[in-house]
Design a protein around this motif. Structure first.
Motif, PDB file in Angstrom:
ATOM      1  N   UNK A  65      28.227   8.623  18.438  1.00 52.36           N
ATOM      2  CA  UNK A  65      27.727   8.006  17.202  1.00 52.36           C
ATOM      3  C   UNK A  65      28.426   8.665  16.025  1.00 52.36           C
ATOM      4  N   UNK A  66      29.388   7.961  15.466  1.00 51.49           N
ATOM      5  CA  UNK A  66      30.141   8.441  14.320  1.00 51.49           C
ATOM      6  C   UNK A  66      30.641   7.227  13.552  1.00 51.49           C
ATOM      7  N   UNK A  67      30.837   7.378  12.259  1.00 58.67           N
ATOM      8  CA  UNK A  67      31.258   6.242  11.451  1.00 58.67           C
ATOM      9  C   UNK A  67      32.527   6.517  10.665  1.00 58.67           C
ATOM     10  N   UNK A 122      28.064  10.219   9.987  1.00 62.88           N
ATOM     11  CA  UNK A 122      27.347   8.966  10.186  1.00 62.88           C
ATOM     12  C   UNK A 122      26.101   9.001   9.308  1.00 62.88           C
ATOM     13  N   UNK A 123      25.779   7.872   8.691  1.00 62.74           N
ATOM     14  CA  UNK A 123      24.563   7.814   7.876  1.00 62.74           C
ATOM     15  C   UNK A 123      23.338   7.832   8.786  1.00 62.74           C
ATOM     16  N   UNK A 124      22.279   8.490   8.330  1.00 62.14           N
ATOM     17  CA  UNK A 124      21.069   8.588   9.133  1.00 62.14           C
ATOM     18  C   UNK A 124      20.481   7.255   9.528  1.00 62.14           C
ATOM     19  N   UNK A 140      27.671  12.902  15.393  1.00 59.61           N
ATOM     20  CA  UNK A 140      28.452  13.750  14.512  1.00 59.61           C
ATOM     21  C   UNK A 140      27.557  14.201  13.367  1.00 59.61           C
ATOM     22  N   UNK A 141      28.153  14.700  12.272  1.00 58.81           N
ATOM     23  CA  UNK A 141      27.360  15.100  11.115  1.00 58.81           C
ATOM     24  C   UNK A 141      26.593  13.924  10.531  1.00 58.81           C
ATOM     25  N   UNK A 142      25.404  14.194  10.029  1.00 52.81           N
ATOM     26  CA  UNK A 142      24.520  13.143   9.515  1.00 52.81           C
ATOM     27  C   UNK A 142      24.304  13.345   8.013  1.00 52.81           C
ATOM     28  N   UNK A 143      24.507  12.283   7.246  1.00 58.24           N
ATOM     29  CA  UNK A 143      24.278  12.345   5.809  1.00 58.24           C
ATOM     30  C   UNK A 143      23.297  11.247   5.404  1.00 58.24           C
ATOM     31  N   UNK A 144      22.833  11.307   4.154  1.00 57.22           N
ATOM     32  CA  UNK A 144      21.931  10.281   3.639  1.00 57.22           C
ATOM     33  C   UNK A 144      20.780  10.888   2.864  1.00 57.22           C
ATOM     34  N   UNK A 184      17.053  11.441   1.574  1.00 53.85           N
ATOM     35  CA  UNK A 184      15.670  11.332   2.009  1.00 53.85           C
ATOM     36  C   UNK A 184      14.781  11.906   0.910  1.00 53.85           C
ATOM     37  N   UNK A 185      13.647  11.272   0.617  1.00 49.83           N
ATOM     38  CA  UNK A 185      12.755  11.791  -0.421  1.00 49.83           C
ATOM     39  C   UNK A 185      12.308  13.211  -0.103  1.00 49.83           C
ATOM     40  N   UNK A 186      12.402  14.076  -1.098  1.00 52.92           N
ATOM     41  CA  UNK A 186      11.891  15.425  -0.941  1.00 52.92           C
ATOM     42  C   UNK A 186      12.801  16.399  -0.229  1.00 52.92           C
ATOM     43  N   UNK A 187      13.961  15.949   0.239  1.00 51.25           N
ATOM     44  CA  UNK A 187      14.896  16.835   0.928  1.00 51.25           C
ATOM     45  C   UNK A 187      16.231  16.855   0.194  1.00 51.25           C
ATOM     46  N   UNK A 188      16.920  18.002   0.193  1.00 51.55           N
ATOM     47  CA  UNK A 188      18.248  18.027  -0.414  1.00 51.55           C
ATOM     48  C   UNK A 188      19.231  17.213   0.407  1.00 51.55           C
ATOM     49  N   UNK A 189      20.169  16.573  -0.250  1.00 48.47           N
ATOM     50  CA  UNK A 189      21.228  15.825   0.409  1.00 48.47           C
ATOM     51  C   UNK A 189      22.193  16.803   1.072  1.00 48.47           C
ATOM     52  N   UNK A 190      22.840  16.362   2.129  1.00 43.72           N
ATOM     53  CA  UNK A 190      23.796  17.208   2.833  1.00 43.72           C
ATOM     54  C   UNK A 190      24.846  17.788   1.897  1.00 43.72           C
ATOM     55  N   UNK A 191      25.304  16.980   0.933  1.00 42.64           N
ATOM     56  CA  UNK A 191      26.371  17.423   0.027  1.00 42.64           C
ATOM     57  C   UNK A 191      25.843  17.763  -1.359  1.00 42.64           C
ATOM     58  N   UNK A 192      24.552  18.031  -1.473  1.00 42.83           N
ATOM     59  CA  UNK A 192      23.980  18.260  -2.796  1.00 42.83           C
ATOM     60  C   UNK A 192      24.508  19.534  -3.442  1.00 42.83           C
ATOM     61  N   UNK A 193      24.562  20.626  -2.680  1.00 45.02           N
ATOM     62  CA  UNK A 193      25.068  21.875  -3.256  1.00 45.02           C
ATOM     63  C   UNK A 193      26.550  21.756  -3.588  1.00 45.02           C
ATOM     64  N   UNK A 194      27.302  21.081  -2.727  1.00 41.04           N
ATOM     65  CA  UNK A 194      28.707  20.822  -3.004  1.00 41.04           C
ATOM     66  C   UNK A 194      28.851  20.069  -4.327  1.00 41.04           C
TER      67      UNK A 194
END
Length: 299
Positions: free
Chosen positions: A230-232, A203-205, A169-173, A175-185
């Motif tokens: 794979x979903x949480x 699901x967390x990465x 499913x969708x992956x969040x979490x 990571x150094x140097x990358x925007x978070x999935x929900x950062x703009x939100x």
């Protein structure tokens, strides 16, 4: 175990590489450019890897396993990732993937895990539980190419080349140097912009990477030629921002919550039977707290 990971510098690939390294495995990172600095916590070997069906094949020599996390798409988009080139999208993600699967088998890799997607299930009745025993019915080209690649890999399964599919499913979490999935939100919320709710499974990465390693190491009879969901969590923008509100003491109103019962969860009993234990709400809360800390440090 020596594992070649395609798409190693992508979001999913980075989580997989870091998890394998932390568990003491040797990683070969399949990358498009070997001159670019790598974002990993430890040194790893690299090999050029492309989904172009005419490109040179990566060096699978000595690899015990192949994890295929690479996916060619318009930046930032998976569904709709074909842009204005649906034929090239299919050629790369089906034909290019099959070519890599065949090369891994020819090089005597013993295991192969393919990162697929819940998109293979397509649109199902509201609230139905998505099970691996359901007949896939993808309606987006993204889901179609994932399903086609699944079938291509399944056809190569043998006692000496054990294949497994991980439908994520969708992956969040973070990571150094990358925007978070929900950062703009989160930034929009903190800025006071109007918000609307959106529901999805996540699901967390790190948990997804743990699932990959399970499929590489579990008894072949339990994983061979099988698909695993794979979903949480079933969560929403309302839930994300509620956690963010508590972490930042932001006073802006939360979006009106949607009815989650109308969204389909994924049945993960098959993966859990192998010993998979995702982080659930505790990991979700810790991740949003870490996102909040990042946002506050930028102000």
């Amino acid at each position: 175990m020596r594992v070649l990971v395609s798409g190693a510098t992508g979001i999913v690939g980075r989580f997989v590489v870091e998890h394998l390294l932390a568990q003491g495995h040797e990683v070969v990172a399949g990358v498009r450019d070997v001159t670019t600095a790598l974002p990993f916590s430890q040194p790893v070997e690299t090999t050029l890897l492309s989904l172009d069906p005419t490109a040179p094949l990566p060096a699978f020599d000595g690899c015990d396993a192949f994890v295929h996390a690479a996916f060619q798409h318009v930046p930032g988009r998976y569904r709709g990732g074909e842009g204005d080139d649906p034929d090239g999208f299919r050629r790369a993600n089906v034909g290019g993937s099959l070519r890599l699967f065949e090369a891994a088998k020819q090089a005597d890799a013993r295991r192969c895990v393919f990162l697929s997607s819940r998109a293979v299930y397509g649109r199902q009745p509201a609230g139905v539980l998505l099970s691996e025993d359901m007949e896939p019915a993808p309606e987006s080209l993204y889901g179609i190419v994932k399903w086609d690649a699944e079938q291509a890999l399944a056809a190569l399964h043998s006692d000496n080349f054990v294949t497994a599919i991980l439908r994520s499913t969708g992956v969040y979490g973070l990571l150094p140097g990358l925007p978070h999935k929900w950062e703009m939100l989160a930034r929009d919320y903190i800025a006071g912009r109007p918000m609307e709710d959106r529901v999805g499974t996540e699901v967390h990465g790190d948990d997804l990477a743990a699932a990959v390693l399970l499929l590489l190491t579990a008894d072949a009879a339990l994983v061979g030629n099988r698909a695993f969901n794979a979903s949480d969590l079933l969560t929403s923008h309302h839930d994300v921002l509620s956690e963010l509100q508590q972490a930042t003491a932001c006073i802006h109103p939360l979006p009106e919550p949607l009815n989650k019962s109308l969204f389909s969860r994924m049945d993960t009993a098959r993966l859990r039977s192998l010993g998979w234990h995702p982080g659930r709400n505790a990991r979700f809360r810790a991740d949003i707290a870490a996102l909040a800390e990042r946002l506050m440090s930028d102000r």
